[in-house]
Design a protein around this motif. Structure first.
Motif, PDB file in Angstrom:
ATOM      1  N   VAL A 260     -35.672  10.742 -14.409  1.00  0.00           N
ATOM      2  CA  VAL A 260     -34.371  10.823 -13.736  1.00  0.00           C
ATOM      3  C   VAL A 260     -34.488  11.837 -12.604  1.00  0.00           C
ATOM      4  CG1 VAL A 260     -31.941  11.443 -13.986  1.00  0.00           C
ATOM      5  CG2 VAL A 260     -33.111  10.201 -15.814  1.00  0.00           C
ATOM      6  N   ALA A 261     -34.325  11.360 -11.364  1.00  0.00           N
ATOM      7  CA  ALA A 261     -34.458  12.224 -10.192  1.00  0.00           C
ATOM      8  C   ALA A 261     -33.079  12.635  -9.699  1.00  0.00           C
ATOM      9  CB  ALA A 261     -35.223  11.508  -9.088  1.00  0.00           C
ATOM     10  N   LEU A 262     -32.798  13.922  -9.699  1.00  0.00           N
ATOM     11  CA  LEU A 262     -31.517  14.460  -9.265  1.00  0.00           C
ATOM     12  C   LEU A 262     -31.738  15.486  -8.164  1.00  0.00           C
ATOM     13  CD1 LEU A 262     -30.031  15.245 -12.808  1.00  0.00           C
ATOM     14  CD2 LEU A 262     -29.621  13.193 -11.461  1.00  0.00           C
ATOM     15  N   THR A 263     -30.725  15.709  -7.336  1.00  0.00           N
ATOM     16  CA  THR A 263     -30.798  16.757  -6.327  1.00  0.00           C
ATOM     17  C   THR A 263     -30.086  18.014  -6.778  1.00  0.00           C
ATOM     18  OG1 THR A 263     -28.832  15.885  -5.206  1.00  0.00           O
ATOM     19  CG2 THR A 263     -30.981  15.103  -4.435  1.00  0.00           C
ATOM     20  N   ARG A 264     -29.301  17.923  -7.821  1.00  0.00           N
ATOM     21  CA  ARG A 264     -28.650  19.100  -8.402  1.00  0.00           C
ATOM     22  C   ARG A 264     -28.523  18.886  -9.897  1.00  0.00           C
ATOM     23  NH1 ARG A 264     -23.326  17.701  -9.619  1.00  0.00           N
ATOM     24  NH2 ARG A 264     -22.502  15.900  -8.476  1.00  0.00           N
ATOM     25  N   PRO A 265     -28.618  19.936 -10.685  1.00  0.00           N
ATOM     26  CA  PRO A 265     -28.462  19.765 -12.131  1.00  0.00           C
ATOM     27  C   PRO A 265     -27.008  19.460 -12.467  1.00  0.00           C
ATOM     28  CG  PRO A 265     -29.460  21.899 -11.593  1.00  0.00           C
ATOM     29  CD  PRO A 265     -28.919  21.330 -10.325  1.00  0.00           C
ATOM     30  N   PRO A 266     -26.778  18.565 -13.415  1.00  0.00           N
ATOM     31  CA  PRO A 266     -25.401  18.350 -13.860  1.00  0.00           C
ATOM     32  C   PRO A 266     -24.912  19.570 -14.637  1.00  0.00           C
ATOM     33  CG  PRO A 266     -26.934  17.116 -15.226  1.00  0.00           C
ATOM     34  CD  PRO A 266     -27.740  17.733 -14.149  1.00  0.00           C
ATOM     35  N   THR A 267     -23.630  19.830 -14.561  1.00  0.00           N
ATOM     36  CA  THR A 267     -23.008  20.893 -15.354  1.00  0.00           C
ATOM     37  C   THR A 267     -21.829  20.295 -16.105  1.00  0.00           C
ATOM     38  OG1 THR A 267     -21.613  21.537 -13.470  1.00  0.00           O
ATOM     39  CG2 THR A 267     -23.689  22.741 -13.782  1.00  0.00           C
ATOM     40  N   VAL A 268     -21.514  20.871 -17.237  1.00  0.00           N
ATOM     41  CA  VAL A 268     -20.437  20.337 -18.065  1.00  0.00           C
ATOM     42  C   VAL A 268     -19.125  20.410 -17.293  1.00  0.00           C
ATOM     43  CG1 VAL A 268     -19.116  20.624 -20.185  1.00  0.00           C
ATOM     44  CG2 VAL A 268     -21.593  20.922 -20.220  1.00  0.00           C
ATOM     45  N   ARG A 269     -18.460  19.275 -17.165  1.00  0.00           N
ATOM     46  CA  ARG A 269     -17.162  19.195 -16.491  1.00  0.00           C
ATOM     47  C   ARG A 269     -16.072  19.228 -17.545  1.00  0.00           C
ATOM     48  NH1 ARG A 269     -17.242  16.653 -11.416  1.00  0.00           N
ATOM     49  NH2 ARG A 269     -15.338  15.505 -11.879  1.00  0.00           N
ATOM     50  N   PRO A 270     -15.052  20.040 -17.362  1.00  0.00           N
ATOM     51  CA  PRO A 270     -13.967  20.074 -18.343  1.00  0.00           C
ATOM     52  C   PRO A 270     -13.332  18.696 -18.487  1.00  0.00           C
ATOM     53  CG  PRO A 270     -13.771  21.878 -16.770  1.00  0.00           C
ATOM     54  CD  PRO A 270     -14.827  20.962 -16.247  1.00  0.00           C
ATOM     55  N   PRO A 271     -12.985  18.275 -19.700  1.00  0.00           N
ATOM     56  CA  PRO A 271     -12.307  16.985 -19.884  1.00  0.00           C
ATOM     57  C   PRO A 271     -11.090  16.885 -18.982  1.00  0.00           C
ATOM     58  CG  PRO A 271     -12.906  17.903 -22.006  1.00  0.00           C
ATOM     59  CD  PRO A 271     -13.198  18.970 -20.988  1.00  0.00           C
ATOM     60  N   GLY A 272     -10.970  15.738 -18.321  1.00  0.00           N
ATOM     61  CA  GLY A 272      -9.846  15.517 -17.422  1.00  0.00           C
ATOM     62  C   GLY A 272     -10.122  15.911 -15.994  1.00  0.00           C
ATOM     63  N   ALA A 273     -11.288  16.492 -15.707  1.00  0.00           N
ATOM     64  CA  ALA A 273     -11.621  16.845 -14.333  1.00  0.00           C
ATOM     65  C   ALA A 273     -11.676  15.588 -13.480  1.00  0.00           C
ATOM     66  CB  ALA A 273     -12.963  17.571 -14.282  1.00  0.00           C
ATOM     67  N   ASP A 274     -11.328  15.741 -12.214  1.00  0.00           N
ATOM     68  CA  ASP A 274     -11.338  14.593 -11.310  1.00  0.00           C
ATOM     69  C   ASP A 274     -12.720  13.979 -11.258  1.00  0.00           C
ATOM     70  OD1 ASP A 274      -9.104  16.154  -8.905  1.00  0.00           O
ATOM     71  OD2 ASP A 274      -8.684  14.997 -10.730  1.00  0.00           O
ATOM     72  N   ARG A 275     -12.764  12.659 -11.229  1.00  0.00           N
ATOM     73  CA  ARG A 275     -14.024  11.944 -11.192  1.00  0.00           C
ATOM     74  C   ARG A 275     -14.086  11.088  -9.937  1.00  0.00           C
ATOM     75  NH1 ARG A 275     -16.099  13.075 -15.968  1.00  0.00           N
ATOM     76  NH2 ARG A 275     -14.628  13.645 -17.592  1.00  0.00           N
ATOM     77  N   ALA A 276     -15.294  10.839  -9.515  1.00  0.00           N
ATOM     78  CA  ALA A 276     -15.458   9.989  -8.344  1.00  0.00           C
ATOM     79  C   ALA A 276     -15.017   8.579  -8.670  1.00  0.00           C
ATOM     80  CB  ALA A 276     -16.933   9.981  -7.915  1.00  0.00           C
ATOM     81  N   PRO A 277     -14.215   7.925  -7.795  1.00  0.00           N
ATOM     82  CA  PRO A 277     -13.830   6.546  -8.058  1.00  0.00           C
ATOM     83  C   PRO A 277     -15.020   5.628  -8.017  1.00  0.00           C
ATOM     84  CG  PRO A 277     -13.179   7.215  -5.835  1.00  0.00           C
ATOM     85  CD  PRO A 277     -13.666   8.453  -6.541  1.00  0.00           C
ATOM     86  N   ALA A 278     -14.868   4.475  -8.636  1.00  0.00           N
ATOM     87  CA  ALA A 278     -15.966   3.512  -8.700  1.00  0.00           C
ATOM     88  C   ALA A 278     -16.481   3.202  -7.302  1.00  0.00           C
ATOM     89  CB  ALA A 278     -15.494   2.234  -9.385  1.00  0.00           C
ATOM     90  N   GLY A 279     -17.786   3.211  -7.157  1.00  0.00           N
ATOM     91  CA  GLY A 279     -18.404   2.885  -5.882  1.00  0.00           C
ATOM     92  C   GLY A 279     -18.598   4.074  -4.966  1.00  0.00           C
ATOM     93  N   THR A 280     -18.073   5.261  -5.324  1.00  0.00           N
ATOM     94  CA  THR A 280     -18.229   6.437  -4.479  1.00  0.00           C
ATOM     95  C   THR A 280     -19.603   7.051  -4.689  1.00  0.00           C
ATOM     96  OG1 THR A 280     -15.862   6.912  -4.581  1.00  0.00           O
ATOM     97  CG2 THR A 280     -17.309   8.714  -3.905  1.00  0.00           C
ATOM     98  N   PRO A 281     -20.391   7.252  -3.616  1.00  0.00           N
ATOM     99  CA  PRO A 281     -21.703   7.869  -3.790  1.00  0.00           C
ATOM    100  C   PRO A 281     -21.556   9.289  -4.324  1.00  0.00           C
ATOM    101  CG  PRO A 281     -21.502   6.845  -1.614  1.00  0.00           C
ATOM    102  CD  PRO A 281     -20.138   6.858  -2.227  1.00  0.00           C
ATOM    103  N   VAL A 282     -22.450   9.679  -5.215  1.00  0.00           N
ATOM    104  CA  VAL A 282     -22.485  11.029  -5.757  1.00  0.00           C
ATOM    105  C   VAL A 282     -23.821  11.644  -5.393  1.00  0.00           C
ATOM    106  CG1 VAL A 282     -22.362  12.412  -7.855  1.00  0.00           C
ATOM    107  CG2 VAL A 282     -20.962  10.360  -7.651  1.00  0.00           C
ATOM    108  N   ASN A 283     -23.857  12.921  -5.074  1.00  0.00           N
ATOM    109  CA  ASN A 283     -25.062  13.585  -4.595  1.00  0.00           C
ATOM    110  C   ASN A 283     -26.049  13.790  -5.745  1.00  0.00           C
ATOM    111  OD1 ASN A 283     -26.862  14.909  -2.968  1.00  0.00           O
ATOM    112  ND2 ASN A 283     -25.908  16.906  -3.293  1.00  0.00           N
ATOM    113  N   THR A 284     -26.635  12.696  -6.201  1.00  0.00           N
ATOM    114  CA  THR A 284     -27.613  12.790  -7.284  1.00  0.00           C
ATOM    115  C   THR A 284     -28.971  12.224  -6.880  1.00  0.00           C
ATOM    116  OG1 THR A 284     -26.876  10.667  -8.147  1.00  0.00           O
ATOM    117  CG2 THR A 284     -25.872  12.637  -9.088  1.00  0.00           C
TER     118      THR A 284
END
Length: 287
Positions: A260-284
């Protein structure tokens, strides 16, 4: 979506199957028999990680076969049970196996059952007169081989001794080394039935998936797991833990142990945190 991904998305089913088989290091079986099923499950477990990274990267999880297969094959990622077994079911069906989705409730602390649609497992029929089989590539550290669904005797597996036992209302309890794993409902389901369960595990503060990071894969002689910044390797029953010191070590562990190639490590997001809508690129920068 780049040109290569677009071409794969519109490729004939046979080409997509070949790409999936290449992803898990398997060849196309000559027939849909028990031997082929066993090989496919084992190779899937040793190649595709059980992981919940999308939850903490703000990525949407869509329970549609094509999207699940693309995540595993094109993006070279893993997923949790709904994703892994949903994609594996699609592969098996294309190869001629008869697959039915089953819902299960996982036993937690004190023997308490989890929510309905807590887990998805697969009932698989083969063309050699054996089975039916309980196949599962989405329960983390679990049976390496499919289990005989109608057997009530102990079944030996490299991961332990498994037994299916009658439970109330026609359900079955799956036990591993005497400990109850989940309660299986034998009524057929479809992938969309699991949307509420998937949403719960992505968003509820009571879900362990929303509270922690996990990426884990079976290896030839044990298991490798990255839990947050702790790298855990088990080799022939001997467990080792190492705390990773910085982001570079974390990114290298995801790449080297899980592909799995990432550009930043994932960090735990609090439940309910805003999420990227479907189809939105994420910096991974997934490859």
């Amino acid at each position: 979506m780049n040109e290569e991904t677009q071409q794969q998305a519109h490729a004939p089913a046979s080409a997509r199957v070949d790409a999936y088989l290449e992803r898990i290091g398997a060849t196309r079986p000559a027939r849909a028999d028990a031997t082929a099923l066993r090989e496919l499950q084992l190779r899937h477990l040793m190649t595709v990680p059980f992981e919940n990274l999308s939850i903490h990267l703000g990525q949407d999880i869509v329970l549609e076969e094509e999207k699940l297969v693309d995540k595993i094959v094109t993006d070279r990622r893993g997923g949790f049970c709904y994703e892994l077994n949903g994609a594996f079911a699609a592969l098996l069906q294309e190869l001629g196996f008869r697959v039915t989705l089953l819902q299960a409730r996982v036993f937690g602390d004190g023997g308490r059952l989890g929510i309905p649609y807590d887990h998805v497992a697969l009932r698989v029929g083969t063309d050699d007169g054996t089975g039916p089989w309980l196949a599962d590539v989405g329960f983390g550290d679990h049976a390496l081989h499919p289990l005989e669904l109608e057997a009530r005797t102990e079944q030996d597996d490299p991961s332990g001794k498994f037994r299916l036992r009658e439970a109330p209302q026609g359900d079955l309890d799956l036990l591993r080394d005497g400990s109850r794993q989940f309660r299986l409902d034998l009524r057929p389901r479809v992938l969309s039935d699991f949307r509420a369960g998937s949403w719960y595990h992505r968003t509820s503060p009571d879900s362990h998936f929303s509270r922690s990071l996990i990426c884990s894969r079976r290896t030839a002689d044990g298991r490798v797991t990255l839990r947050g910044r702790t790298l855990i390797t088990t080799v022939r029953g001997e467990r080792h833990e190492a705390e990773l010191q910085d982001d570079d070590e974390v990114l290298a562990a995801y790449r080297d142990h899980f592909g799995v190639a990432l550009t930043r490590p994932p960090t735990v997001r609090p439940p309910g945190a805003d999420r990227a809508p479907a189809g939105t690129p994420v910096n991974t920068d997934l490859r």
